[in-house]
Design a protein around this motif. Structure first.
Motif, mmCIF file in Angstrom:
data_model
loop_
_atom_site.group_PDB
_atom_site.id
_atom_site.type_symbol
_atom_site.label_atom_id
_atom_site.label_comp_id
_atom_site.label_asym_id
_atom_site.label_seq_id
_atom_site.Cartn_x
_atom_site.Cartn_y
_atom_site.Cartn_z
ATOM 1 N N SER A 97 -5.472 -5.894 1.236
ATOM 2 C CA SER A 97 -4.517 -4.841 0.757
ATOM 3 C C SER A 97 -4.825 -4.537 -0.604
ATOM 4 O O SER A 97 -4.486 -3.345 -1.164
ATOM 5 C CB SER A 97 -3.226 -5.181 1.364
ATOM 6 O OG SER A 97 -2.727 -5.012 2.652
ATOM 7 N N ILE A 98 -4.961 -5.692 -1.266
ATOM 8 C CA ILE A 98 -5.067 -5.592 -2.978
ATOM 9 C C ILE A 98 -6.513 -4.652 -3.051
ATOM 10 O O ILE A 98 -6.557 -3.835 -3.904
ATOM 11 C CB ILE A 98 -5.380 -7.014 -3.429
ATOM 12 C CG1 ILE A 98 -3.962 -7.574 -3.511
ATOM 13 C CG2 ILE A 98 -5.737 -6.965 -4.898
ATOM 14 C CD1 ILE A 98 -3.959 -9.027 -3.685
ATOM 15 N N ASP A 99 -7.595 -5.124 -2.314
ATOM 16 C CA ASP A 99 -8.734 -4.107 -2.336
ATOM 17 C C ASP A 99 -8.493 -2.603 -2.082
ATOM 18 O O ASP A 99 -9.002 -1.861 -2.938
ATOM 19 C CB ASP A 99 -9.844 -4.748 -1.537
ATOM 20 C CG ASP A 99 -10.247 -6.419 -1.770
ATOM 21 O OD1 ASP A 99 -10.221 -6.679 -3.030
ATOM 22 O OD2 ASP A 99 -10.754 -6.958 -1.033
ATOM 23 N N VAL A 100 -7.775 -2.607 -0.965
ATOM 24 C CA VAL A 100 -7.599 -1.104 -0.844
ATOM 25 C C VAL A 100 -6.733 -0.318 -1.665
ATOM 26 O O VAL A 100 -6.935 0.813 -2.063
ATOM 27 C CB VAL A 100 -6.880 -0.955 0.810
ATOM 28 C CG1 VAL A 100 -6.469 0.499 1.036
ATOM 29 C CG2 VAL A 100 -7.989 -1.676 1.699
ATOM 30 N N LEU A 101 -5.920 -1.105 -2.320
ATOM 31 C CA LEU A 101 -4.757 -0.544 -3.275
ATOM 32 C C LEU A 101 -5.680 -0.239 -4.576
ATOM 33 O O LEU A 101 -5.388 0.839 -5.401
ATOM 34 C CB LEU A 101 -3.481 -1.690 -3.467
ATOM 35 C CG LEU A 101 -2.645 -0.927 -4.465
ATOM 36 C CD1 LEU A 101 -1.896 0.211 -4.164
ATOM 37 C CD2 LEU A 101 -1.554 -1.868 -4.913
ATOM 38 N N ARG A 102 -6.564 -0.829 -4.924
ATOM 39 C CA ARG A 102 -7.272 -0.948 -6.243
ATOM 40 C C ARG A 102 -7.752 0.407 -5.927
ATOM 41 O O ARG A 102 -8.218 1.275 -7.019
ATOM 42 C CB ARG A 102 -8.216 -1.937 -6.462
ATOM 43 C CG ARG A 102 -7.651 -3.000 -6.950
ATOM 44 C CD ARG A 102 -8.615 -4.463 -7.058
ATOM 45 N NE ARG A 102 -7.892 -5.571 -7.802
ATOM 46 C CZ ARG A 102 -8.104 -6.783 -7.567
ATOM 47 N NH1 ARG A 102 -9.035 -7.322 -6.648
ATOM 48 N NH2 ARG A 102 -7.601 -7.771 -8.174
ATOM 49 N N SER A 103 -8.718 0.610 -5.021
ATOM 50 C CA SER A 103 -9.569 1.984 -4.740
ATOM 51 C C SER A 103 -8.355 3.346 -4.646
ATOM 52 O O SER A 103 -8.640 4.483 -4.951
ATOM 53 C CB SER A 103 -10.485 1.807 -3.482
ATOM 54 O OG SER A 103 -9.500 1.613 -2.183
ATOM 55 N N LEU B 175 0.844 -1.184 0.010
ATOM 56 C CA LEU B 175 -0.065 0.102 0.094
ATOM 57 C C LEU B 175 0.880 1.418 -0.142
ATOM 58 O O LEU B 175 0.430 2.449 -0.437
ATOM 59 C CB LEU B 175 -0.942 0.012 1.273
ATOM 60 C CG LEU B 175 -2.027 -0.956 1.221
ATOM 61 C CD1 LEU B 175 -2.782 -1.332 2.438
ATOM 62 C CD2 LEU B 175 -3.353 -0.585 0.245
ATOM 63 N N GLY B 176 1.841 1.326 0.489
ATOM 64 C CA GLY B 176 2.992 2.434 0.661
ATOM 65 C C GLY B 176 2.437 3.496 1.733
ATOM 66 O O GLY B 176 2.747 4.579 1.572
ATOM 67 N N PRO C 194 -2.029 -4.085 -9.026
ATOM 68 C CA PRO C 194 -2.208 -4.557 -7.669
ATOM 69 C C PRO C 194 -1.911 -5.874 -7.484
ATOM 70 O O PRO C 194 -1.203 -6.176 -6.464
ATOM 71 C CB PRO C 194 -3.815 -4.169 -7.267
ATOM 72 C CG PRO C 194 -3.961 -3.051 -7.988
ATOM 73 C CD PRO C 194 -3.197 -3.144 -9.343
ATOM 74 N N LEU C 195 -2.267 -6.912 -8.192
ATOM 75 C CA LEU C 195 -1.854 -8.176 -8.266
ATOM 76 C C LEU C 195 -0.626 -8.360 -8.448
ATOM 77 O O LEU C 195 0.282 -9.176 -7.615
ATOM 78 C CB LEU C 195 -2.847 -9.109 -9.321
ATOM 79 C CG LEU C 195 -4.151 -9.583 -9.176
ATOM 80 C CD1 LEU C 195 -4.838 -10.073 -10.162
ATOM 81 C CD2 LEU C 195 -4.155 -10.328 -7.670
ATOM 82 N N GLU C 196 0.179 -7.811 -9.423
ATOM 83 C CA GLU C 196 1.807 -8.051 -9.574
ATOM 84 C C GLU C 196 2.482 -7.223 -8.486
ATOM 85 O O GLU C 196 3.404 -8.246 -7.990
ATOM 86 C CB GLU C 196 1.919 -7.188 -10.749
ATOM 87 C CG GLU C 196 1.884 -7.711 -12.068
ATOM 88 C CD GLU C 196 2.082 -6.736 -13.316
ATOM 89 O OE1 GLU C 196 2.185 -7.077 -14.362
ATOM 90 O OE2 GLU C 196 2.407 -5.540 -13.017
#
Length: 314
Positions: A61-67, A22-23, A118-120
């Motif tokens: 985290s993937i879900d949060v990153l996508r948004s 997420l950074g 996000p997946l990568e």
């Protein structure tokens, strides 16, 4: 060991995974907290708490990153990660692995990770940084092992194109950083010029919430003069700094006269020279460090001091 004890033992790992995906310190903390809530509510007993919790925090985290990526596309100016102080008591990183994981925690590496999907990004973090096997990675991201291998190849290729390299000797880095901050504090252009790489750059992240150079500052001469003009002026109105390890690289935190956080710098050092100065001044990215200052109030105070001839002109 009960669930609470297991979770607390694994918390540094979970935060480390979430922060690299997420950074953001605040978003990573939220992801870890949500992971705990799901773990506490779960009635299943997984064979491996580490694998289960790592998978949960990764999916969150993937879900949060996508948004978050939508917001970052509209971000004002350069985007930098929220700075993480890695030399303070209570740091989220696992001290036993801090040296091993240092390069993957640097701002330079996190900025590179922004280029990945996000997946990568999740696959790279789990596989390349933390050494999870492909079966565990596949379970965590909800893809087949073959798909994860392809994602890993693509991610490695993108990262290798710009993978940061840093001064390996921590003692030499610390010594160079100390000389750098002394020169900045004294406003010594000549001393700074000797410490900077020819193609050095200053990258600032104010996010529209704090002053920043619109496109950064580039080249040893310009950067030396820019840095030499900043801190003496700020010191004249009571701004101080304390050196810290920021994202496992030499850096500093700046505070106003009341001790509130004004900004954080992280230095990239290679071959005995400062390569990049990354400066975060967006107050929203500094709240986890402590109470934040109003950067515009500092600007106004500088203006008043100059009008009253208490500070030199640029």
């Amino acid at each position: 060991m009960n669930r609470t004890e297991e979770f607390q033992e694994l918390r540094p790992l979970l935060f480390s995974i979430a922060y690299r995906i997420l950074g953001s310190v605040s978003e990573a903390e939220d992801a870890v907290q949500e992971t705990w809530l799901r773990w506490d509510a779960s009635r299943t007993e997984p064979a491996s708490a580490k694998a289960f919790l790592s998978a949960v925090v990764t999916r969150i985290s993937i879900d949060v990153l996508r948004s978050a990526r939508v917001r970052r596309e509209e971000y004002v100016g350069p985007w930098l990660p929220e700075p993480l102080l890695t030399d303070t008591t209570g740091t989220y990183e696992d001290p036993a692995r801090s040296a091993e994981l240092a390069d993957s925690l640097s701002m330079a590496a996190l900025v590179l990770l922004e280029r990945l999907s996000p997946l990568e990004r999740a696959v790279f973090v789990l596989r390349e940084v933390f050494g999870f096997g492909f079966p565990e990675v596949a379970s965590a991201v909800g893809r087949s092992e073959a798909a994860c291998r392809q994602l890993a190849v693509r991610a490695r290729r993108h990262m290798d194109e710009g993978r940061p390299r840093f001064e390996a000797d921590r003692g030499e880095r610390a010594e160079l950083a100390a000389r750098f901050f002394d020169a900045v504090h004294e406003g010594d252009v000549d001393a700074l010029r000797e410490l900077l790489a020819a193609d050095v750059q200053v990258v600032g992240d104010g996010g529209g919430r704090a002053p920043q150079a619109a496109k950064g500052v580039f080249g040893a001469e310009r950067v030396a003069r820019h840095l030499a003009s900043v801190l003496p002026v700020l010191a004249g109105i009571g701004v101080t700094y304390e050196t810290h390890e920021v994202n496992s690289q030499p850096g500093a935190v700046f505070r106003d006269r009341d001790g509130k956080v004004l900004g954080a710098w992280a230095l990239d050092i290679l071959e005995g020279r400062i390569q990049t100065v990354r400066a975060v001044s967006n107050p929203d990215k500094l709240r986890h460090v402590g109470p934040v200052a109003d950067p515009w109030a500092v600007v106004r105070e500088v203006g008043r001091a100059r009008r009253e001839r208490r500070l030199p002109e640029d």
